[in-house]
Write a protein that holds these residues in place. Structure first.
Motif, mmCIF file in Angstrom:
data_model
loop_
_atom_site.group_PDB
_atom_site.id
_atom_site.type_symbol
_atom_site.label_atom_id
_atom_site.label_comp_id
_atom_site.label_asym_id
_atom_site.label_seq_id
_atom_site.Cartn_x
_atom_site.Cartn_y
_atom_site.Cartn_z
ATOM 1 N N ILE A 167 0.835 -1.201 0.000
ATOM 2 C CA ILE A 167 0.000 0.000 0.000
ATOM 3 C C ILE A 167 0.872 1.254 0.000
ATOM 4 O O ILE A 167 0.626 2.210 -0.754
ATOM 5 N N SER A 171 1.173 4.107 -2.933
ATOM 6 C CA SER A 171 0.982 5.527 -2.654
ATOM 7 C C SER A 171 2.169 6.344 -3.127
ATOM 8 O O SER A 171 2.009 7.436 -3.697
ATOM 9 N N VAL A 177 -5.421 4.549 -3.991
ATOM 10 C CA VAL A 177 -5.366 3.275 -3.269
ATOM 11 C C VAL A 177 -6.621 3.061 -2.436
ATOM 12 O O VAL A 177 -7.075 3.957 -1.717
ATOM 13 N N VAL A 200 -5.381 6.685 1.745
ATOM 14 C CA VAL A 200 -5.944 5.394 1.354
ATOM 15 C C VAL A 200 -7.437 5.380 1.701
ATOM 16 O O VAL A 200 -7.835 5.763 2.801
#
Length: 213
Positions: A167, A171, A177, A200
């Motif tokens: 993740i 990013s 995301v 996120v």
């Protein structure tokens, strides 16, 4: 609350990326991760929805060579001592039951370890990663670029380690995301709150399916 336009997922250019959803990591396996078997139904729902929408799916996998020479340092003593986890050619290294598309071939360990992308079905692929993050020394970014992807839904095994690293890497590469919170094992309220502060988007499986529709 409205979402910053720089963070809004683009559902017509989104991909699903699953992380380490392999038989050796299921809850009941000797080296499994608690909660992983339990998310399989939602992972199956997500995969079916992405296939139905014609959107790409990439399954990121681990393959530990005997002795652990290609493993993270923290795992080398365990693997060097004889533990077999996601070993090449083993049943435990294969994707969890029901995750791959119908008639998909088994994982081709030689090709994956050589850094190739293996096609499992229409717009559905497997990629081996040698470390925590899905982008580290892998062809993932090139594949996503080829597929025209700018938004990623992450799901899979053991949020604090590989999903979280992936993740963060996504990013850093300016992908939009999304995390499917109920299709992720070992997710915690604190950890998910922390990644949400990085932009996120936290969504349930139903939220993602409805947005795709």
């Amino acid at each position: 609350m409205s979402i910053d336009p720089h963070l809004v997922p683009h559902w017509d250019t989104v991909a699903l990326v699953t992380i380490d959803v392999q038989r050796d990591f299921l809850s009941e396996s000797p080296y499994g991760i608690a909660g992983t078997t339990e998310i399989l139904p939602n992972l199956g729902i997500l995969a079916k929805a992405f296939r139905g929408a014609g959107r790409p799916i990439v399954h990121i996998v681990r393959i530990y060579e005997p002795g652990g020479g290609n493993a993270d340092l923290v795992r080398r003593s365990l693997l060097g001592g004889g533990a077999r986890i996601a070993a090449p050619g083993s049943e435990g290294s294969q994707l969890a039951p029901g995750l791959a598309p119908d008639a998909a071939p088994e994982l081709d360990h030689a090709r994956l370890l050589a850094g190739e992308t293996q096609e499992l079905g229409p717009r559905e692929y497997a990629i081996f990663k040698p470390r925590w993050g899905a982008f580290y020394q892998t062809p993932l970014q090139d594949e996503l670029h080829r597929l025209g992807v700018d938004s990623i839904v992450f799901a899979g095994c053991n949020f604090p380690n590989c999903p979280r690293a992936s993740i963060i890497q996504a990013s850093e590469r300016d992908y939009r995301v999304i995390v499917a919170t109920d299709a992720l094992s070992q997710g915690s309220e604190q950890g998910l709150r922390e990644v949400s502060r990085m932009g996120v988007q936290l969504m349930t499986t139903d939220d993602v399916v409805n947005a795709l529709g």
